[in-house]
Design an enzyme around this catalytic site. Sequence first.
Site, PDB file in Angstrom:
ATOM      1  N   THR A  33       0.837  -1.191   0.000  1.00 42.65           N
ATOM      2  CA  THR A  33       0.000   0.000   0.000  1.00 42.65           C
ATOM      3  C   THR A  33       0.875   1.246   0.000  1.00 42.65           C
ATOM      4  O   THR A  33       2.092   1.165  -0.179  1.00 42.65           O
ATOM      5  CB  THR A  33      -1.020  -0.069   1.168  1.00 42.65           C
ATOM      6  OG1 THR A  33      -1.916   1.029   1.043  1.00 42.65           O
ATOM      7  CG2 THR A  33      -0.360  -0.022   2.535  1.00 42.65           C
ATOM      8  N   LYS A  87       3.531   1.398  -3.985  1.00 39.05           N
ATOM      9  CA  LYS A  87       2.988   0.611  -5.104  1.00 39.05           C
ATOM     10  C   LYS A  87       3.841   0.698  -6.381  1.00 39.05           C
ATOM     11  O   LYS A  87       3.944  -0.268  -7.119  1.00 39.05           O
ATOM     12  CB  LYS A  87       1.540   1.033  -5.393  1.00 39.05           C
ATOM     13  CG  LYS A  87       0.574   0.618  -4.282  1.00 39.05           C
ATOM     14  CD  LYS A  87      -0.858   0.984  -4.617  1.00 39.05           C
ATOM     15  CE  LYS A  87      -1.766   0.744  -3.420  1.00 39.05           C
ATOM     16  NZ  LYS A  87      -3.168   1.058  -3.701  1.00 39.05           N
ATOM     17  N   ASN A 140      -0.163  -3.634  -6.289  1.00 42.48           N
ATOM     18  CA  ASN A 140      -0.579  -3.712  -4.877  1.00 42.48           C
ATOM     19  C   ASN A 140      -0.518  -5.151  -4.369  1.00 42.48           C
ATOM     20  O   ASN A 140      -0.811  -5.415  -3.210  1.00 42.48           O
ATOM     21  CB  ASN A 140      -1.991  -3.141  -4.676  1.00 42.48           C
ATOM     22  CG  ASN A 140      -3.063  -4.087  -5.196  1.00 42.48           C
ATOM     23  OD1 ASN A 140      -2.800  -4.902  -6.079  1.00 42.48           O
ATOM     24  ND2 ASN A 140      -4.251  -3.986  -4.663  1.00 42.48           N
ATOM     25  N   ASP A 180      -6.590  -3.255  -7.536  1.00 39.87           N
ATOM     26  CA  ASP A 180      -7.413  -2.116  -7.096  1.00 39.87           C
ATOM     27  C   ASP A 180      -8.578  -1.837  -8.050  1.00 39.87           C
ATOM     28  O   ASP A 180      -9.717  -1.641  -7.621  1.00 39.87           O
ATOM     29  CB  ASP A 180      -6.558  -0.849  -6.975  1.00 39.87           C
ATOM     30  CG  ASP A 180      -5.657  -0.882  -5.743  1.00 39.87           C
ATOM     31  OD1 ASP A 180      -6.031  -1.534  -4.746  1.00 39.87           O
ATOM     32  OD2 ASP A 180      -4.590  -0.255  -5.785  1.00 39.87           O
ATOM     33  N   GLY A 228      -9.053  13.069  -9.952  1.00 37.76           N
ATOM     34  CA  GLY A 228      -7.701  12.750  -9.501  1.00 37.76           C
ATOM     35  C   GLY A 228      -6.882  12.169 -10.630  1.00 37.76           C
ATOM     36  O   GLY A 228      -7.426  11.525 -11.542  1.00 37.76           O
ATOM     37  N   ALA A 229      -5.576  12.424 -10.585  1.00 41.32           N
ATOM     38  CA  ALA A 229      -4.691  11.904 -11.632  1.00 41.32           C
ATOM     39  C   ALA A 229      -3.416  11.322 -11.029  1.00 41.32           C
ATOM     40  O   ALA A 229      -2.382  11.256 -11.686  1.00 41.32           O
ATOM     41  CB  ALA A 229      -4.363  13.019 -12.625  1.00 41.32           C
ATOM     42  N   ALA A 241      -3.803   6.447  -7.434  1.00 45.58           N
ATOM     43  CA  ALA A 241      -5.098   5.820  -7.151  1.00 45.58           C
ATOM     44  C   ALA A 241      -5.997   5.874  -8.379  1.00 45.58           C
ATOM     45  O   ALA A 241      -6.702   4.910  -8.690  1.00 45.58           O
ATOM     46  CB  ALA A 241      -5.772   6.509  -5.969  1.00 45.58           C
ATOM     47  N   ASN A 289      -8.769  16.887 -12.908  1.00 43.67           N
ATOM     48  CA  ASN A 289      -7.754  17.061 -11.871  1.00 43.67           C
ATOM     49  C   ASN A 289      -7.470  18.533 -11.598  1.00 43.67           C
ATOM     50  O   ASN A 289      -7.596  19.378 -12.489  1.00 43.67           O
ATOM     51  CB  ASN A 289      -6.453  16.362 -12.301  1.00 43.67           C
ATOM     52  CG  ASN A 289      -5.518  16.158 -11.128  1.00 43.67           C
ATOM     53  OD1 ASN A 289      -5.948  15.746 -10.053  1.00 43.67           O
ATOM     54  ND2 ASN A 289      -4.247  16.467 -11.306  1.00 43.67           N
ATOM     55  N   ARG A 290      -7.092  18.801 -10.325  1.00 42.29           N
ATOM     56  CA  ARG A 290      -6.722  20.160  -9.894  1.00 42.29           C
ATOM     57  C   ARG A 290      -5.618  20.724 -10.788  1.00 42.29           C
ATOM     58  O   ARG A 290      -5.656  21.882 -11.192  1.00 42.29           O
ATOM     59  CB  ARG A 290      -6.252  20.065  -8.433  1.00 42.29           C
ATOM     60  CG  ARG A 290      -6.015  21.350  -7.740  1.00 42.29           C
ATOM     61  CD  ARG A 290      -5.723  21.100  -6.286  1.00 42.29           C
ATOM     62  NE  ARG A 290      -4.585  20.194  -6.092  1.00 42.29           N
ATOM     63  CZ  ARG A 290      -4.129  19.814  -4.894  1.00 42.29           C
ATOM     64  NH1 ARG A 290      -4.727  20.235  -3.792  1.00 42.29           N
ATOM     65  NH2 ARG A 290      -3.094  19.010  -4.801  1.00 42.29           N
TER      66      ARG A 290
HETATM   67  P1  ATR Z   1      -2.530   8.788  -4.837  1.00 38.88           P
HETATM   68  O1  ATR Z   1      -1.408   7.821  -5.046  1.00 38.88           O
HETATM   69  O2  ATR Z   1      -3.378   8.511  -3.617  1.00 38.88           O
HETATM   70  O3  ATR Z   1      -3.357   8.969  -6.056  1.00 38.88           O
HETATM   71  P2  ATR Z   1      -1.143  11.238  -5.399  1.00 38.88           P
HETATM   72  O4  ATR Z   1      -0.414  10.564  -6.501  1.00 38.88           O
HETATM   73  O5  ATR Z   1      -0.425  12.150  -4.471  1.00 38.88           O
HETATM   74  O6  ATR Z   1      -1.834  10.177  -4.447  1.00 38.88           O
HETATM   75  O7  ATR Z   1      -2.376  11.996  -6.055  1.00 38.88           O
HETATM   76  C1  ATR Z   1      -3.272  12.756  -5.291  1.00 38.88           C
HETATM   77  C2  ATR Z   1      -4.367  13.285  -6.210  1.00 38.88           C
HETATM   78  O8  ATR Z   1      -5.306  14.009  -5.420  1.00 38.88           O
HETATM   79  C3  ATR Z   1      -3.872  14.236  -7.262  1.00 38.88           C
HETATM   80  O9  ATR Z   1      -4.663  14.084  -8.412  1.00 38.88           O
HETATM   81  C4  ATR Z   1      -4.122  15.609  -6.610  1.00 38.88           C
HETATM   82  O10 ATR Z   1      -4.256  16.672  -7.515  1.00 38.88           O
HETATM   83  P3  ATR Z   1      -2.931  17.396  -8.114  1.00 38.88           P
HETATM   84  O11 ATR Z   1      -2.406  16.483  -9.165  1.00 38.88           O
HETATM   85  O12 ATR Z   1      -3.434  18.687  -8.661  1.00 38.88           O
HETATM   86  O13 ATR Z   1      -1.999  17.550  -6.951  1.00 38.88           O
HETATM   87  C5  ATR Z   1      -5.432  15.330  -5.940  1.00 38.88           C
HETATM   88  N1  ATR Z   1      -5.730  16.227  -4.814  1.00 38.88           N
HETATM   89  C6  ATR Z   1      -5.104  16.290  -3.630  1.00 38.88           C
HETATM   90  N2  ATR Z   1      -5.678  17.191  -2.825  1.00 38.88           N
HETATM   91  C7  ATR Z   1      -6.711  17.735  -3.514  1.00 38.88           C
HETATM   92  C8  ATR Z   1      -7.703  18.722  -3.236  1.00 38.88           C
HETATM   93  N3  ATR Z   1      -7.729  19.334  -2.056  1.00 38.88           N
HETATM   94  N4  ATR Z   1      -8.621  19.009  -4.187  1.00 38.88           N
HETATM   95  C9  ATR Z   1      -8.594  18.376  -5.379  1.00 38.88           C
HETATM   96  N5  ATR Z   1      -7.676  17.432  -5.714  1.00 38.88           N
HETATM   97  C10 ATR Z   1      -6.749  17.114  -4.793  1.00 38.88           C
END
Ligand code: ATR
Length: 267
Positions: free
Chosen positions: A62, A66, A87, A102, A127-128, A131, A151-152
């Site tokens: 985890t 990964k 995973n 997953d 999200g990108a 996960a 994504n943000r």
């Molecule tokens: P994981 O392996 O859990 O996917 P990660 O690779 O750090 O973790 O990715 C986190 C994701 O959550 C990213 O898509 C991030 O957006 P950014 O690419 O712009 O950083 C998104 N994320 C984290 N906090 C956020 C928030 N408060 N609002 C919207 N998206 C968020």
Amino acid sequence: MPDIYAVFGNPVAHSKSPLIHAAFARQTGQDMTYSALLAPLDGFRESVAEFRKDGASGANVTVPFKEQAYALATRHTPRALAAGAANTLKFEVDGILGDNTDGAGLVRDLIVNLGVVIAGKRILLMGAGGAARGVIQPLLDQQPAQLFIVNRTPEKAIDLACAFAAGGVRGGGYAELSGEFDVVINATAASLANDLPPLPDSIFAPDALAYDMMYGRDTPFLAFARAHGARAADGLGMLVEQAAEAFNLWRGVRPDTATVIRSLREG
Ligand code: ATR
């Protein structure tokens, strides 16, 4: 001697995987142990090597290991290749098989446990990061009408969509969102920070499902979804289903997940 398994993570003490696999083993009569092992942030490879040397048969992996688990594997399942992350590791005589369960876990939770149809539906994946990436191919395999990654940081969503371009995936920022979606999946880390990604009020189609990969507490995203008429589901079912997929890879037997999900919910 029972066969030995564990989940590696950092942190890992909170993991429900030992509980889940113990329930699967009891249910199917498998002679095995499963523990949670904390690997140092700079010592994942060594920790796994030692575990394997001690006679272990496999491991779950985890956050945040990964991608390293993927690199450690000498052979990969197609779904691990698509995810670029593993995973689940299966220790074999001549190497290590890397799998990623997953996405299959999410899809099974959606279809079997929640009764959602993905085929022909409009899916929004928020999200990108890792996960999100892990679930794209299994979602595409169900042939949705549309899969949009939002994504943000829009560039990351666009890059990720390009990697799956053959499936007709598109990506962009929240400002570009238009229209309604039947299934909205939160694969961001926003819920961890009790934050809500900036979704438009009109994002949910009638009878839409909002799915948060996070579990164990209500999230701003699920509250937002309910307030806008959508059905809300947390990620506990995905957790149990991804474990069942790993268990099946290791033991060749599929455990019953519904009873385990129910008992975890009853807590
Ligand atoms: P994981 O392996 O859990 O996917 P990660 O690779 O750090 O973790 O990715 C986190 C994701 O959550 C990213 O898509 C991030 O957006 P950014 O690419 O712009 O950083 C998104 N994320 C984290 N906090 C956020 C928030 N408060 N609002 C919207 N998206 C968020």
